[in-house]
Scaffold this active site. Structure first.
Site, PDB file in Angstrom:
ATOM      1  N   THR B 162       0.889  -1.163   0.000  1.00 52.19           N
ATOM      2  CA  THR B 162       0.000   0.000   0.000  1.00 52.19           C
ATOM      3  C   THR B 162       0.925   1.211   0.000  1.00 52.19           C
ATOM      4  O   THR B 162       1.331   1.665  -1.065  1.00 52.19           O
ATOM      5  CB  THR B 162      -0.958  -0.042   1.206  1.00 52.19           C
ATOM      6  OG1 THR B 162      -0.220  -0.304   2.380  1.00 52.19           O
ATOM      7  CG2 THR B 162      -2.004  -1.118   0.998  1.00 52.19           C
ATOM      8  N   LYS B 188       3.928  -7.418   3.260  1.00 50.24           N
ATOM      9  CA  LYS B 188       3.705  -5.986   3.245  1.00 50.24           C
ATOM     10  C   LYS B 188       3.618  -5.484   4.686  1.00 50.24           C
ATOM     11  O   LYS B 188       3.248  -6.213   5.591  1.00 50.24           O
ATOM     12  CB  LYS B 188       2.445  -5.602   2.489  1.00 50.24           C
ATOM     13  CG  LYS B 188       1.159  -5.915   3.239  1.00 50.24           C
ATOM     14  CD  LYS B 188      -0.015  -5.111   2.713  1.00 50.24           C
ATOM     15  CE  LYS B 188       0.138  -3.643   3.006  1.00 50.24           C
ATOM     16  NZ  LYS B 188       0.063  -3.301   4.432  1.00 50.24           N
ATOM     17  N   THR B 199      -0.935  -2.580   8.600  1.00 46.83           N
ATOM     18  CA  THR B 199      -1.294  -3.996   8.666  1.00 46.83           C
ATOM     19  C   THR B 199      -0.151  -4.796   8.076  1.00 46.83           C
ATOM     20  O   THR B 199       0.420  -4.419   7.059  1.00 46.83           O
ATOM     21  CB  THR B 199      -2.570  -4.276   7.857  1.00 46.83           C
ATOM     22  OG1 THR B 199      -3.678  -3.799   8.588  1.00 46.83           O
ATOM     23  CG2 THR B 199      -2.760  -5.764   7.621  1.00 46.83           C
ATOM     24  N   GLU B 281       7.259   3.042   9.845  1.00 48.08           N
ATOM     25  CA  GLU B 281       6.927   4.426   9.515  1.00 48.08           C
ATOM     26  C   GLU B 281       7.970   5.385  10.090  1.00 48.08           C
ATOM     27  O   GLU B 281       8.139   5.492  11.294  1.00 48.08           O
ATOM     28  CB  GLU B 281       5.536   4.750  10.037  1.00 48.08           C
ATOM     29  CG  GLU B 281       4.488   3.898   9.337  1.00 48.08           C
ATOM     30  CD  GLU B 281       3.130   3.943   9.989  1.00 48.08           C
ATOM     31  OE1 GLU B 281       2.144   3.814   9.250  1.00 48.08           O
ATOM     32  OE2 GLU B 281       3.065   4.114  11.206  1.00 48.08           O
ATOM     33  N   ASN B 404       1.558   9.878  10.437  1.00 48.04           N
ATOM     34  CA  ASN B 404       0.350   9.531  11.178  1.00 48.04           C
ATOM     35  C   ASN B 404      -0.460  10.716  11.685  1.00 48.04           C
ATOM     36  O   ASN B 404      -1.603  10.533  12.098  1.00 48.04           O
ATOM     37  CB  ASN B 404       0.706   8.625  12.353  1.00 48.04           C
ATOM     38  CG  ASN B 404       1.070   7.234  11.874  1.00 48.04           C
ATOM     39  OD1 ASN B 404       0.247   6.573  11.250  1.00 48.04           O
ATOM     40  ND2 ASN B 404       2.293   6.827  12.112  1.00 48.04           N
ATOM     41  N   SER B 409      -6.815  11.500   6.348  1.00 49.35           N
ATOM     42  CA  SER B 409      -7.724  10.914   5.370  1.00 49.35           C
ATOM     43  C   SER B 409      -8.680  11.988   4.889  1.00 49.35           C
ATOM     44  O   SER B 409      -8.940  12.962   5.567  1.00 49.35           O
ATOM     45  CB  SER B 409      -8.506   9.783   6.006  1.00 49.35           C
ATOM     46  OG  SER B 409      -9.168  10.241   7.157  1.00 49.35           O
TER      47      SER B 409
END
Lengths: 409, 409
Positions: B162, B188, B199, B281, B404, B409
């Protein structure tokens, strides 16, 4: 050392008016423990007959001071007591030498005040793993004793700061049988203590008369729902200390664990706990996590702390993102009982999810607008039972990284 | 969605050469689950007789797909099996509708391949709490089946990404009784999956013949010392899935849980686990935490994860600060047994602290120089027993906050 140049955006407008607690006196000064030109020692004395209770870090690597305080609690209180605090060096992970430093400071205060050594309670905060230069401290005890002042509590609140961005205090006065009872407390934390970790130190005073076992019972019970329900980053200091002294000088004796005295003390402890969170490293948002419907209160607290400690939840709050999926994730990982299809989640009064799915009434615009506030409530109902808990935290921001990674010792 | 523009500084030089696993075929394509113009679905088929084992997130709020895979494991393997993965939507926290989506996808794959529905294992990753538009997926199954290719594993590794900054794969070939056995896997994670959480999805294939119970036993045991020993931020996805398929096409049967096959599988799993951490991340440092001398292995892992998950340790690593005091703090808070005065700590080969105090030989310059490396070892000996564990993590940087919190979004 990091230079903290701005006060937390969550700080209160100013230092509160605090009542004088008869029988308590404060002094602070400069001993040069690590840095010159700043106050780094504080002495507080309590009148003869004062009972002392305490709660402490549960760390397996706690400092010599903490172990010493724990040993001294519950002793004969006829002579009074003294609290001593230094910053600049935590006296933690200093082997057997750490115990020697505590003993030397206790002996010096005993000699200068006439108090037994076993009534001297010390706290140290600052760098870990370096020998505490206690001879710099013992050389200043005479000056501190000479400077003791019943009106010195604001000075003490300032002196125990390290890189806290503001001094923290809270007070309540209550009437019992027509007489006034006062409670006042000060705290430090959780601004960084270069070069190590945030340590929380809290000192609370009251002129109520309370036996030591009862004072300890009330303090322990209230610690579980106040200071043990806050978290900034899930890390635990080796030095966290909360001491509560009751002088009895009001002439009012408390004999029940429940009642107005406990309620007022809880209010003071909760306000101090919230102030610590509001000075969390890099904090820009204050978050209250309310858990209901858990199988029991312990499960509720586990869920609450899982949410409050989740880096993904905390960064979402920092980003003003109404990311309830991360709340679901935190509940799922907490280890406490949860049923996906019974969960309900709200942000403030906005119902976000019900029975395991997004609420029909929920709009992302409403969620986004709510997240812009600086005091937020995340509510979760597990739908399983009557267990409940409330915990408090702050967001995780670039400020936290800057304080803890960019600046170095 | 966040745009990740740079590849992790810890990424390997390139995608490895992977052997073809006879009996396994791969296809990927665009179904527009959430975004247009990117590959978001992947189908993998395994030959008749293939046994399938799996390990999954322990989250109490795990997705419908995870629950479905767990139910299907161990069934009749005579017909073969299929793995299906979509990104863009995790099908998590979607109430009973989530189960319907899994069923619809399984039925479509069954119809197109002739496999029983109970041999179709699905994974979904992406946004939480939105209904999975499975009709977009079922419409593409025919194209995927037509595109199945034994050489398609690199395409699959790309398709399940992703916002991973690089595609992750590992392989080993071993000789057993003069015959070659191959193992190849893709993964992933843990780049962000907007707008929710990282995930981890892992798919491993071998041409060994292994009974399902033995395959499951080996996989479960190895998961505990590989994927369950890595952490990026302590948060746990609702969708983490690891599936292992054994086709038996090599003609080599494995009948013992110990031996060269297990060792080679462990190497593949460990390499994939490390690659996930290296794509953590914002990661700039890869950290191995080695715990020895604990009371038992479980205590050692508890200490290791407390260190690896500590925000204060992780920010110190980011800041290249040899801050062993924070390591002491993490040990103290972990809840597992520790004695302050028996602890020893090293950074790489540099002894930092011995028996509860800084080592005489330690120099801060040596510690600071060591911390500049991008692969670091933090070693702790508890001095209490024979328990040991190794865990792996990355540092906590401004990049994590940016991914984050800053992007939304």
């Amino acid at each position: 050392m990091a230079t903290i140049t701005s006060v937390s955006p969550l700080a209160p407008a100013g230092f509160p008016d605090l009542p004088v607690i008869d029988g308590v006196a404060f002094a602070s000064g400069e001993a040069g423990v690590k840095y010159a030109g700043r106050k780094d020692v504080c002495l507080i004395t309590l009148a003869p007959g004062s009972s002392v209770a305490g709660t402490f870090t549960k760390s397996a690597t706690r400092s010599a001071n903490v172990l010493d305080c724990q040993r001294k609690l519950g002793g004969d209180s006829s002579a009074g007591a003294a609290f001593f605090i230094n910053s600049g060096n935590s006296n933690a992970f200093t082997g057997r030498a750490g115990e020697g430093s505590v003993q030397a400071i206790s002996a010096a205060i005993s000699a200068a005040t006439g108090l037994p050594e076993d009534r001297v309670f010390t706290s140290s905060t600052g760098v870990i793993g370096e020998r505490l230069p206690h001879e710099k401290i013992t050389a200043k005890i005479g000056d501190l004793v000479a400077g003791l002042d019943a009106n010195g509590i604001e000075g003490a609140a300032q002196a125990i700061r390290t890189t806290d961005t503001f001094a923290k205090a809270s007070a309540r006065t209550l009437e019992v049988g027509g007489k006034s009872v006062k409670i006042a407390g000060i705290a430090k934390g959780s601004g960084m203590i270069a070069p190590d970790m945030a340590t929380m130190l809290v000192y609370i005073f009251t002129d109520a008369k309370v036996s030591q076992p009862l004072l300890q019972q009330i303090l322990s019970e209230l610690t579980d729902v106040t200071f043990n329900c806050i978290t900034v980053d899930s890390d635990t200091s080796t030095s966290d200390t909360l001491l509560l002294g009751a002088t009895g000088t009001s002439g009012v004796e408390i004999t029940e664990s429940r009642g107005p005295f406990r309620d007022a003390l809880e209010a003071v402890m909760l306000e101090l706990a919230h102030l610590v969170v509001k000075d969390g490293e890099g904090a820009t948002k204050f978050v209250e996590v309310q858990i209901t419907g858990a199988v029991n209160d312990a499960d509720a607290k586990t869920h609450g702390l899982a949410i409050a400690n989740s880096p993904l939840v905390k960064t979402a709050v920092a980003g003003e993102d109404a990311n309830w999926g991360r709340v679901v994730m935190a509940i799922g990982k907490s280890g406490a009982a949860a049923d996906r299809d019974l969960l309900s989640i709200r942000f403030g009064d906005i119902i976000v999810a019900e029975k395991g799915w997004v609420a029909e009434s929920y709009s992302e615009d409403a969620g986004a607008a709510y997240m812009k506030q600086d005091h937020l409530v995340i509510g979760v109902d597990l739908g399983l039972g009557d267990g409940k808990a409330t915990v408090w935290t702050c967001d995780l921001t670039h400020g936290y990284i800057s304080i803890n990674a960019d600046y170095r010792s």
